[in-house]
Design a protein around this motif. Structure first.
Motif, PDB file in Angstrom:
ATOM      1  N   ASP A 412      37.121  24.170  22.042  1.00 14.43           N
ATOM      2  CA  ASP A 412      35.789  24.171  21.818  1.00 14.43           C
ATOM      3  C   ASP A 412      34.637  23.516  21.011  1.00 14.43           C
ATOM      4  O   ASP A 412      33.588  23.845  21.118  1.00 14.43           O
ATOM      5  N   LYS A 413      34.767  22.188  21.682  1.00 14.27           N
ATOM      6  CA  LYS A 413      33.368  20.919  21.523  1.00 14.27           C
ATOM      7  C   LYS A 413      33.543  20.749  23.276  1.00 14.27           C
ATOM      8  O   LYS A 413      32.911  19.457  23.238  1.00 14.27           O
ATOM      9  N   ALA A 414      33.819  21.663  24.201  1.00 15.25           N
ATOM     10  CA  ALA A 414      32.881  20.797  25.365  1.00 15.25           C
ATOM     11  C   ALA A 414      32.849  21.831  25.460  1.00 15.25           C
ATOM     12  O   ALA A 414      32.678  23.495  25.616  1.00 15.25           O
ATOM     13  N   PRO A 415      31.835  22.131  27.251  1.00 18.09           N
ATOM     14  CA  PRO A 415      31.354  23.111  27.917  1.00 18.09           C
ATOM     15  C   PRO A 415      32.997  23.906  28.640  1.00 18.09           C
ATOM     16  O   PRO A 415      33.564  23.798  28.850  1.00 18.09           O
ATOM     17  N   PRO A 416      32.894  25.519  28.494  1.00 20.21           N
ATOM     18  CA  PRO A 416      34.534  25.970  29.438  1.00 20.21           C
ATOM     19  C   PRO A 416      34.197  25.239  31.151  1.00 20.21           C
ATOM     20  O   PRO A 416      33.196  25.116  31.693  1.00 20.21           O
ATOM     21  N   SER A 417      35.120  24.867  31.500  1.00 19.75           N
ATOM     22  CA  SER A 417      35.458  24.735  32.613  1.00 19.75           C
ATOM     23  C   SER A 417      35.904  25.730  33.463  1.00 19.75           C
ATOM     24  O   SER A 417      36.529  25.982  35.008  1.00 19.75           O
ATOM     25  N   PHE A 418      36.398  26.965  33.041  1.00 16.86           N
ATOM     26  CA  PHE A 418      37.162  27.841  33.380  1.00 16.86           C
ATOM     27  C   PHE A 418      37.270  29.265  33.056  1.00 16.86           C
ATOM     28  O   PHE A 418      36.766  29.145  31.760  1.00 16.86           O
ATOM     29  N   VAL A 419      37.059  30.358  34.052  1.00 13.63           N
ATOM     30  CA  VAL A 419      36.998  31.770  33.304  1.00 13.63           C
ATOM     31  C   VAL A 419      38.683  32.539  33.332  1.00 13.63           C
ATOM     32  O   VAL A 419      38.948  32.383  34.835  1.00 13.63           O
ATOM     33  N   LEU A 420      39.697  32.924  32.358  1.00 12.24           N
ATOM     34  CA  LEU A 420      40.813  33.483  32.889  1.00 12.24           C
ATOM     35  C   LEU A 420      40.050  35.574  32.631  1.00 12.24           C
ATOM     36  O   LEU A 420      39.893  36.101  31.482  1.00 12.24           O
ATOM     37  N   TRP A 421      40.433  36.357  33.390  1.00 12.55           N
ATOM     38  CA  TRP A 421      39.720  37.095  33.931  1.00 12.55           C
ATOM     39  C   TRP A 421      41.217  38.415  33.761  1.00 12.55           C
ATOM     40  O   TRP A 421      41.723  38.392  35.001  1.00 12.55           O
ATOM     41  N   GLY A 422      40.647  39.046  33.216  1.00 14.08           N
ATOM     42  CA  GLY A 422      41.521  40.845  33.427  1.00 14.08           C
ATOM     43  C   GLY A 422      41.561  41.909  32.400  1.00 14.08           C
ATOM     44  O   GLY A 422      40.590  42.019  31.796  1.00 14.08           O
ATOM     45  N   ASP A 423      42.733  42.044  32.728  1.00 14.59           N
ATOM     46  CA  ASP A 423      42.966  43.497  31.884  1.00 14.59           C
ATOM     47  C   ASP A 423      43.947  43.045  30.559  1.00 14.59           C
ATOM     48  O   ASP A 423      43.730  42.259  30.342  1.00 14.59           O
ATOM     49  N   SER A 424      44.426  44.154  29.801  1.00  8.16           N
ATOM     50  CA  SER A 424      45.266  43.764  29.010  1.00  8.16           C
ATOM     51  C   SER A 424      46.596  43.029  29.121  1.00  8.16           C
ATOM     52  O   SER A 424      46.938  42.279  28.811  1.00  8.16           O
ATOM     53  N   HIS A 425      46.424  42.738  30.470  1.00  8.04           N
ATOM     54  CA  HIS A 425      47.959  41.455  30.720  1.00  8.04           C
ATOM     55  C   HIS A 425      47.173  40.725  30.639  1.00  8.04           C
ATOM     56  O   HIS A 425      47.952  39.085  30.596  1.00  8.04           O
ATOM     57  N   ALA A 426      46.348  40.291  31.254  1.00  5.91           N
ATOM     58  CA  ALA A 426      45.247  38.224  30.932  1.00  5.91           C
ATOM     59  C   ALA A 426      45.308  38.474  29.601  1.00  5.91           C
ATOM     60  O   ALA A 426      46.032  37.601  29.118  1.00  5.91           O
ATOM     61  N   ARG A 427      45.407  40.054  28.423  1.00  9.34           N
ATOM     62  CA  ARG A 427      44.632  39.359  27.287  1.00  9.34           C
ATOM     63  C   ARG A 427      45.858  39.175  26.700  1.00  9.34           C
ATOM     64  O   ARG A 427      46.334  38.086  25.992  1.00  9.34           O
ATOM     65  N   MET A 428      47.713  39.581  27.188  1.00 11.31           N
ATOM     66  CA  MET A 428      48.592  39.628  26.578  1.00 11.31           C
ATOM     67  C   MET A 428      48.385  38.116  26.592  1.00 11.31           C
ATOM     68  O   MET A 428      50.001  37.132  25.955  1.00 11.31           O
ATOM     69  N   LEU A 429      47.997  37.119  28.125  1.00 12.22           N
ATOM     70  CA  LEU A 429      48.759  35.826  28.502  1.00 12.22           C
ATOM     71  C   LEU A 429      47.687  34.693  27.819  1.00 12.22           C
ATOM     72  O   LEU A 429      47.927  33.399  27.569  1.00 12.22           O
ATOM     73  N   MET A 430      46.729  35.273  27.410  1.00  7.97           N
ATOM     74  CA  MET A 430      44.873  34.157  26.550  1.00  7.97           C
ATOM     75  C   MET A 430      45.892  33.491  25.573  1.00  7.97           C
ATOM     76  O   MET A 430      45.768  32.242  25.215  1.00  7.97           O
ATOM     77  N   GLN A 431      46.777  34.373  24.435  1.00  6.52           N
ATOM     78  CA  GLN A 431      47.540  33.088  23.206  1.00  6.52           C
ATOM     79  C   GLN A 431      48.219  31.742  24.087  1.00  6.52           C
ATOM     80  O   GLN A 431      47.687  30.468  23.914  1.00  6.52           O
ATOM     81  N   GLN A 432      48.660  32.042  25.265  1.00  4.65           N
ATOM     82  CA  GLN A 432      49.315  30.746  25.800  1.00  4.65           C
ATOM     83  C   GLN A 432      48.096  29.867  26.620  1.00  4.65           C
ATOM     84  O   GLN A 432      48.687  28.684  26.529  1.00  4.65           O
ATOM     85  N   VAL A 433      47.618  30.352  27.507  1.00  6.56           N
ATOM     86  CA  VAL A 433      46.409  29.342  28.371  1.00  6.56           C
ATOM     87  C   VAL A 433      46.096  29.011  27.043  1.00  6.56           C
ATOM     88  O   VAL A 433      45.294  28.014  27.213  1.00  6.56           O
ATOM     89  N   SER A 434      45.133  29.368  25.981  1.00  2.67           N
ATOM     90  CA  SER A 434      44.467  28.397  25.031  1.00  2.67           C
ATOM     91  C   SER A 434      45.524  27.266  24.254  1.00  2.67           C
ATOM     92  O   SER A 434      44.556  26.512  24.066  1.00  2.67           O
ATOM     93  N   ARG A 435      46.514  27.490  24.088  1.00  7.04           N
ATOM     94  CA  ARG A 435      47.251  26.628  23.491  1.00  7.04           C
ATOM     95  C   ARG A 435      47.347  25.548  24.338  1.00  7.04           C
ATOM     96  O   ARG A 435      47.130  24.241  24.290  1.00  7.04           O
TER      97      ARG A 435
END
Length: 532
Positions: A412-435
């Motif tokens: 969270d200390k850098a400007p965003p370089s990617f966007v993960l965009w979608g529905d609830s299935h996208a939300r389901m994977l955001m935890q792993q992507v964030s890690r």
């Protein structure tokens, strides 16, 4: 109960109010301002409660204990049944995180402070509001808080030393409430919608009628015009207001004054408005209005939580039909037996049963909090997943909300370089992507909403079908065009979209639309220099 004259048109007005709210919540596009039905209810409550209290005071029969006993008999039994049913449905539908927060709303609704609770949680028109099963109980909180104050206020106005000043005092407080409401709305404060100070004037408009502060209408023609005009004002607000209307504030005066005109003009029972509202089927719906109001929203909210934008209008109409059936049962087998004393026959039993019910709901709230939403009901794998992805306070790990439907991913200390965009299935994977992003010192944004496929280029018909997704699409469009964004990850339940949600009833056309939208979206992102 003090005997005040029964008026069928007031039950008819209740029917108008509850049907407005139901059609608004069903999101059929028919009454975008149907939420004003609640304001009509407030005016009715102010009028009836004040009439009852004044009648008893005049007879020297007023008792605080009797007054609250009647309020409990009227409100608590059906509410307790609906809360219990919502707890049961939530067990099978809600995730542990959401079940835990739902538990907090249970005690808030049962103790009649849910307007304070939801004021701190979500705006009434916010996207997250539609999946809060007990959100609608905010209005009961406002009414109950009014009931706490109304007897003392009326006793004060009746005091010999105050009596000659009662109109200035009353209208001074009414104008103050309007001013507070206007200020809160202008300042964009959610409390203006939820809390009693900014809503009191709506109840006080009804009180003014009961207190005799509005002179009687002697002319039959004037009564006819005012009664019809009141209905037009309510209908106009329901038809032409929307979630974008600054509300309550001055805008709430239209349906509230309209309701007051209908009530006041109908006192002689000779107007066209009175006769229309007194038609038996309309009166019957009005008698069911409280149970209808209680049942409809949890059904819609749980369905929205489970199925998202996949809910079709006929599904919502089916849920309203189910709510009607449940309200009939609730009215005849819960409301009426308790109100008439067949169940809970004495005052002490009423108060005792209320205390037991409140303790049970408090116990549920404590248990669901302590056991972190009961993750073991999901089975061993589901429970392990929850324990791995939630901290001890029940919050999702590492996902910081940036705005409605948008979260911070990774570093969270850098400007965003990617966007993960979608529905609830996208939300389901955001935890792993964030890690993973955090390990690589990458920052990103997650943009999601259940039932909202990540598509640009929706046609007019599709925009109408997915209108709740449009703010998300606009946000995604702005985010993905930011110069620092280099990668866009699109995740959705693609099969569900490809098999019938874009052109229902025509499989080939639906697949063609799916291909068109996916191609259009990817081509736009590629043309902007993004890797998809």
């Amino acid at each position: 109960m003090a005997a005040i004259r029964y008026r069928a048109d007031i039950d008819g007005l209740r029917a108008v109010a509850v049907c407005s709210v139901l059609l608004f919540h069903a999101d059929l596009g028919i009454l975008p301002g149907g939420f004003v039905g609640v304001d009509v209810f407030f005016v009715i409550s102010g009028y009836l409660i004040t009439s009852i209290i004044l009648t008893e005071m005049e007879r020297g029969q007023f008792s605080i204990l009797n007054f609250y006993e009647r309020r409990i008999r009227r409100i608590a039994p059906a509410l307790a049944v609906v809360i219990a049913a919502s707890i049961a449905i939530g067990w099978f539908v809600l995730t542990p995180y959401d079940y835990r927060h739902f538990g907090r709303s249970v005690i808030a609704a049962a103790a009649f402070y849910s307007n304070f609770y939801f004021n701190s949680r979500t705006g009434y028109f916010a996207p997250t509001a539609e999946t809060q099963p007990l959100l609608h109980t905010w209005s009961l909180g406002v009414e109950e808080q009014f009931y706490l104050l109304a007897p003392g206020f009326l006793l004060l106005l009746a005091h010999a030393r105050i009596r000659k000043w009662r109109m200035p005092i009353f209208f001074g407080l009414l104008i103050l409430s309007v001013a507070i409401s206007v200020y809160g709305v202008a300042d964009g404060q959610s409390w203006a919608f939820y809390l009693l100070p900014s809503r009191a004037f709506e109840l006080m408009i009804g009180m003014a009628l009961a207190l005799g502060f509005v002179p009687p209408i002697k002319s039959t023609m004037t009564r006819q015009i005012l009664g019809a005009g009141g209905l037009v004002m309510i209908a106009g607000a329901a038809l032409f207001y929307s979630g974008e209307t600054p509300f309550p504030g001055f805008a709430a005066l239209v349906p509230c004054v309209g309701a007051a005109l209908v009530i006041h003009s109908g006192s002689a029972e000779d107007t066209a408005a009175y006769k229309l509202l007194s038609v038996r089927p309309i009166v019957f719906v009005g008698k069911l209005s409280y149970s209808l109001y209680l049942w409809h929203w949890p059904l819609l909210a749980f369905a929205a939580y489970e199925f998202g934008a996949a809910l079709e209008p006929y599904h919502r109409l089916g849920l309203l039909a189910l709510a009607f059936a449940l309200s009939v049962l609730s009215y005849f087998y819960v409301e009426q037996p308790v109100r008439r004393g067949y169940l809970l026959p004495t005052q002490s039993i009423v108060y005792g049963a209320s205390a037991v019910a409140l303790l049970c709901f408090l116990g549920f709230t404590g248990a669901v909090h302590y056991f972190r939403g009961f993750p073991d009901r999901l089975g061993p794998e589901g429970a392990a997943f929850v324990r791995a992805h939630y901290d001890d306070s029940g919050r999702r790990l590492n996902l910081k909300a940036i705005g409605p439907g948008e979260v911070q991913l990774g570093y969270d200390k850098a400007p965003p370089s990617f966007v993960l965009w979608g529905d609830s299935h996208a939300r389901m994977l955001m935890q792993q992507v964030s890690r993973l992003a955090n390990e690589l010192a990458l920052s990103g944004r997650g943009i999601y909403r259940g039932g909202c496929p990540p598509f640009f280029g929706l046609n007019e018909q599709q925009r109408s079908k997915f209108r709740k997704c449009l703010p998300l699409i606009e946000e995604a469009y702005e985010r993905t065009r930011s110069p620092e964004i280099t990668n866009v990850i699109m995740i959705a339940r693609w099969a569900g979209v490809a098999e019938g949600r874009l052109a229902p009833g025509d499989e080939h056309k639906n697949r063609a639309e799916f291909a068109r939208l996916l191609r259009t979206t990817v081509e736009k992102l590629l043309a902007a220099g993004r890797t998809v």
